[in-house]
Design a protein around this motif. Structure first.
Motif, PDB file in Angstrom:
ATOM      1  N   UNK A   1       5.962   3.801  -8.460  1.00 48.34           N
ATOM      2  CA  UNK A   1       6.931   3.525  -7.403  1.00 48.34           C
ATOM      3  C   UNK A   1       6.656   4.418  -6.201  1.00 48.34           C
ATOM      4  N   UNK A   2       7.018   3.907  -5.043  1.00 45.82           N
ATOM      5  CA  UNK A   2       6.803   4.640  -3.792  1.00 45.82           C
ATOM      6  C   UNK A   2       7.327   3.834  -2.623  1.00 45.82           C
ATOM      7  N   UNK A   3       6.985   4.271  -1.412  1.00 44.87           N
ATOM      8  CA  UNK A   3       7.418   3.604  -0.180  1.00 44.87           C
ATOM      9  C   UNK A   3       6.190   3.091   0.553  1.00 44.87           C
ATOM     10  N   UNK A   4       6.286   1.885   1.061  1.00 47.12           N
ATOM     11  CA  UNK A   4       5.180   1.267   1.791  1.00 47.12           C
ATOM     12  C   UNK A   4       4.680   2.201   2.890  1.00 47.12           C
ATOM     13  N   UNK A   5       3.354   2.366   2.964  1.00 46.78           N
ATOM     14  CA  UNK A   5       2.747   3.203   4.000  1.00 46.78           C
ATOM     15  C   UNK A   5       3.220   2.785   5.393  1.00 46.78           C
ATOM     16  N   UNK A   6       3.301   3.776   6.287  1.00 46.77           N
ATOM     17  CA  UNK A   6       3.698   3.607   7.688  1.00 46.77           C
ATOM     18  C   UNK A   6       5.183   3.290   7.846  1.00 46.77           C
ATOM     19  N   UNK A   7       5.968   3.586   6.805  1.00 44.27           N
ATOM     20  CA  UNK A   7       7.418   3.400   6.891  1.00 44.27           C
ATOM     21  C   UNK A   7       8.098   4.668   6.378  1.00 44.27           C
ATOM     22  N   UNK A   8       8.639   5.491   7.277  1.00 47.65           N
ATOM     23  CA  UNK A   8       9.135   6.819   6.919  1.00 47.65           C
ATOM     24  C   UNK A   8      10.551   6.829   6.343  1.00 47.65           C
TER      25      UNK A   8
ATOM     26  N   UNK B   1      12.676   9.834  -3.066  1.00 44.54           N
ATOM     27  CA  UNK B   1      11.255   9.562  -2.836  1.00 44.54           C
ATOM     28  C   UNK B   1      11.056   9.282  -1.351  1.00 44.54           C
ATOM     29  N   UNK B   2      10.076   9.979  -0.760  1.00 49.24           N
ATOM     30  CA  UNK B   2       9.796   9.812   0.664  1.00 49.24           C
ATOM     31  C   UNK B   2       8.419   9.206   0.873  1.00 49.24           C
ATOM     32  N   UNK B   3       8.166   8.794   2.113  1.00 45.90           N
ATOM     33  CA  UNK B   3       6.873   8.226   2.465  1.00 45.90           C
ATOM     34  C   UNK B   3       5.756   9.209   2.139  1.00 45.90           C
ATOM     35  N   UNK B   4       4.628   8.681   1.662  1.00 41.24           N
ATOM     36  CA  UNK B   4       3.507   9.552   1.318  1.00 41.24           C
ATOM     37  C   UNK B   4       3.559  10.079  -0.097  1.00 41.24           C
ATOM     38  N   UNK B   5       4.442   9.527  -0.945  1.00 35.88           N
ATOM     39  CA  UNK B   5       4.537   9.933  -2.351  1.00 35.88           C
ATOM     40  C   UNK B   5       4.282   8.719  -3.245  1.00 35.88           C
ATOM     41  N   UNK B   6       3.526   8.915  -4.330  1.00 31.87           N
ATOM     42  CA  UNK B   6       3.302   7.884  -5.334  1.00 31.87           C
ATOM     43  C   UNK B   6       3.612   8.481  -6.698  1.00 31.87           C
ATOM     44  N   UNK B   7       4.537   7.860  -7.433  1.00 30.01           N
ATOM     45  CA  UNK B   7       4.986   8.390  -8.719  1.00 30.01           C
ATOM     46  C   UNK B   7       4.758   7.369  -9.826  1.00 30.01           C
ATOM     47  N   UNK B   8       4.610   7.869 -11.078  1.00 33.36           N
ATOM     48  CA  UNK B   8       4.482   7.026 -12.261  1.00 33.36           C
ATOM     49  C   UNK B   8       5.680   7.260 -13.177  1.00 33.36           C
ATOM     50  N   UNK B   9       6.027   6.247 -13.985  1.00 33.43           N
ATOM     51  CA  UNK B   9       7.138   6.401 -14.905  1.00 33.43           C
ATOM     52  C   UNK B   9       6.996   5.516 -16.123  1.00 33.43           C
ATOM     53  N   UNK B  10       7.720   5.895 -17.183  1.00 35.46           N
ATOM     54  CA  UNK B  10       7.760   5.096 -18.405  1.00 35.46           C
ATOM     55  C   UNK B  10       9.141   5.246 -19.032  1.00 35.46           C
TER      56      UNK B  10
ATOM     57  N   UNK C   1       0.841  -1.198   0.000  1.00 34.20           N
ATOM     58  CA  UNK C   1       0.000   0.000   0.000  1.00 34.20           C
ATOM     59  C   UNK C   1       0.874   1.245   0.000  1.00 34.20           C
ATOM     60  N   UNK C   2       0.539   2.183  -0.865  1.00 33.54           N
ATOM     61  CA  UNK C   2       1.220   3.478  -0.921  1.00 33.54           C
ATOM     62  C   UNK C   2       0.153   4.562  -1.001  1.00 33.54           C
ATOM     63  N   UNK C   3       0.266   5.564  -0.145  1.00 33.11           N
ATOM     64  CA  UNK C   3      -0.712   6.668  -0.088  1.00 33.11           C
ATOM     65  C   UNK C   3      -2.135   6.152   0.089  1.00 33.11           C
TER      66      UNK C   3
ATOM     67  N   UNK D   1      11.057   0.385  -0.225  1.00 29.17           N
ATOM     68  CA  UNK D   1      10.702   0.764  -1.595  1.00 29.17           C
ATOM     69  C   UNK D   1       9.843  -0.293  -2.272  1.00 29.17           C
ATOM     70  N   UNK D   2       8.978   0.155  -3.200  1.00 30.07           N
ATOM     71  CA  UNK D   2       8.109  -0.740  -3.964  1.00 30.07           C
ATOM     72  C   UNK D   2       8.110  -0.332  -5.435  1.00 30.07           C
ATOM     73  N   UNK D   3       8.349  -1.294  -6.322  1.00 28.85           N
ATOM     74  CA  UNK D   3       8.064  -1.136  -7.746  1.00 28.85           C
ATOM     75  C   UNK D   3       6.641  -1.648  -7.952  1.00 28.85           C
ATOM     76  N   UNK D   4       5.734  -0.811  -8.416  1.00 29.48           N
ATOM     77  CA  UNK D   4       4.321  -1.153  -8.485  1.00 29.48           C
ATOM     78  C   UNK D   4       3.845  -1.229  -9.937  1.00 29.48           C
ATOM     79  N   UNK D   5       3.004  -2.229 -10.230  1.00 27.36           N
ATOM     80  CA  UNK D   5       2.488  -2.463 -11.583  1.00 27.36           C
ATOM     81  C   UNK D   5       3.609  -2.392 -12.623  1.00 27.36           C
ATOM     82  N   UNK D   6       4.681  -3.146 -12.411  1.00 31.51           N
ATOM     83  CA  UNK D   6       5.809  -3.112 -13.347  1.00 31.51           C
ATOM     84  C   UNK D   6       5.446  -3.857 -14.638  1.00 31.51           C
TER      85      UNK D   6
END
Length: 545
Positions: free
Chosen positions: A475-482, A502-511, A442-444, A536-541
């Motif tokens: 990409x982002x950081x798992x919630x509740x982990x600062x 990238x810090x906790x509470x941020x969700x970014x997209x990339x291509x 979970x992110x944000x 850190x999490x790579x999401x929907x890669x």
């Protein structure tokens, strides 16, 4: 408790300090004793050192600077000098003691008094801490009843001699509360008329006012007394090193009548003393206004804590589960703007720990029970149904596949369960689709079924055989982990992408264009604070033709 007396190098300590401050601290000691007894804990209070009857043992420390070298915010500077002096002169490790520092910073000019230096500070734990307060020749319990003019200050205005004394006594008593590890709390509306003002709120200004007939005075809340009963300063049987565990079998929030009700069952081998709930209005920036509420579990571990006097405001709810020798803290935000609290944020937060524990123990039936309850409670939130469905994938993940061997008719493919040439993470183990046994991704506040766990420093290498053109990802950081992480992508050793920190509470997209790439590397690097909490999490890669 040890007492140090700090004097700047342009002043001398008062000669009567041993006898006079002995009387002062005996008064504060007796205040705590009476308050603890009123809450049913018996005549508990902190202990003092005496060099002889009637003479308080004081560790004198001469400052390195003059009175002007220690401004209002310099309590920590004083504390450092005192700690070092106690170490050199007495072989004392002040970090393992309860230490009260009294500073010689008050100056009188006719009837105007001025405090130089820090006015009050304190902090500590259940086993050690420090408190800071100012001293003055006029501070003596014999003067607490006086209504004679006691001078005035530019900051506080006119004070009687009794009120002036009460101010100093109140600061000492209040900061000692912090020294013993207790935070701020406020009196409830229902307590003001009969009990007065919470000492650990703004009650330092109300100390002993009842003896002059000026108000109800200051009191320790039931929460403060409960907490103090578990500390080294007040508990003769204190033992900080305890073996065992502390967790929940059930923990939920409901709204009943006009109260927020928390109930649950503790599964623990530690002797639980009680639970404190601090309900803090987020519209008020400090925590002096937080009302405190307590409960004690029964022999089965069941408990119920009722929180009343709710206003139509956003709140932070802080829970403190106390056992003799320590405590567990939980904190969450919720809204009561409509007059009925929104319980989903509370129930979500409270159940995350139980879900993660049951996932860790592979007790998937228990996870399913909790998710079913949350689906029923909050059908408008599809996240719970999605997590329930994803639980089947967690139990039986898909077989690994080679990205370069995927049929060319397939336009895109998710890398979550793809085979790797190499994989490593900075903490725990490489994981796909879930944080191994540590919870859902979970992110944000958004839940992701698809993703790769990449605690910095991490590296995943995939063989693409030059079959793919684009790589899309979040990409982002798992919630509740600062933590703070830098995300990097390389193709055949060439850097194709580098994120900002990238810090906790941020969700970014990339291509990224990966045409002609044979080996794709997904990397995370530590940034600030090394790799502490860098989940850190790579999401929907996703690879795209």
């Amino acid at each position: 408790m040890k007492v140090a007396y700090f004097t700047p190098n342009d002043r001398e300590p008062p000669e009567d300090r041993h006898e006079r401050l002995g009387r002062v601290l005996k008064h504060v000691q007796e205040y705590y004793r009476k308050q603890m007894e009123s809450h049913g804990y018996g005549p508990l209070t902190f202990a003092l050192e005496w060099s002889e009857p009637g003479k308080l043992k004081i560790y004198d420390v001469k400052g390195e600077g003059n009175r002007y070298d220690y401004p209002e915010g310099a309590a920590w500077k004083v504390h450092q000098e005192v700690r070092e002096a106690l170490r050199k002169q007495h072989g004392m490790d002040a970090d393992n003691e309860y230490l009260l520092i009294l500073g010689n910073f008050v100056e009188w000019k006719e009837d105007l008094w001025t405090e130089y230096g820090p006015r009050g500070a304190g902090g500590g734990s259940v086993a050690a801490g420090y408190a800071w307060a100012s001293d003055d020749l006029h501070v003596d319990p014999d003067l607490l009843t006086s209504k004679e003019a006691g001078g005035h200050s530019a900051r506080l205005g006119n004070y009687s001699l009794g009120k002036y004394n009460a101010y100093h006594f109140g600061v000492i008593a209040h900061e000692l509360g912090h020294c013993f590890g207790y935070p701020h709390d406020s009196e409830r509306d229902s307590q003001k008329k009969t009990l007065g003002v919470s000492l650990m709120g703004t009650g330092n200004y109300n100390y002993a006012e009842e003896i002059r007939g000026e108000g109800a005075g200051a009191f320790l809340t039931d929460a403060a007394a409960l907490f103090l009963s578990t500390t080294r300063a007040f508990n003769p049987a204190f033992n900080r090193v305890l073996e065992g565990y502390f967790r929940f079998d059930r923990l939920e929030a409901d709204y009943m009548g006009d109260k927020l009700v928390l109930s649950g069952r503790l599964d623990t081998r530690l002797p639980v003393a009680g639970i404190i709930a601090f309900n803090d209005n987020l519209n008020i920036p400090d925590d002096y206004d937080a009302t405190s509420w307590v409960a004690k579990p029964d022999e089965k571990g069941d408990f119920k804590i009722e929180i009343g006097e709710l206003e139509k405001v956003p709140y932070q709810l802080r829970l403190k589960f106390l056992f003799h020798g320590g405590f567990l803290d939980l904190s969450m935000n919720y809204s009561n703007l409509s007059g009925e609290p929104d319980l989903e944020p509370i129930n979500t937060f409270l159940n995350v720990g139980a879900i993660n524990r049951f996932l860790d123990e592979k007790r998937y039936d228990e996870v399913e029970k909790i998710l079913n309850i949350l689906c029923e409670k909050y059908p408008q939130n599809p996240k719970w149904a999605r997590k329930l469905k994803h639980l089947a994938t967690v139990q039986s993940p898909p077989e690994r596949f080679k990205p370069g061997k995927v049929d060319e008719s397939q336009a895109h493919v998710d890398l979550t369960y793809a085979a790797t040439l190499e994989e490593s993470v900075g903490w725990y183990e490489p994981s796909r689709g879930i944080l191994r046994d540590l919870g859902f991704m979970e992110v944000c506040g958004a839940f992701f079924e698809s993703g790769i766990f990449a605690h910095a420093n991490s590296r995943y290498v995939f063989s693409l055989d030059q079959k793919w053109k684009e790589f899309e990802f979040a990409y982002g950081i798992q919630d509740r982990h600062p933590g703070s992480v830098v995300f990097v992508i390389r193709g055949d050793g060439k850097e194709l992408f580098r994120s900002q920190i990238v810090k906790s509470g941020e969700l970014h997209m990339g291509q990224v264009n990966i045409s002609g790439v044979d080996k794709l590397e997904l990397i995370t690097e530590e940034s600030e604070n090394l790799n502490h909490n860098d989940w850190g999490l790579w999401l929907r890669p996703t690879l795209i033709r």
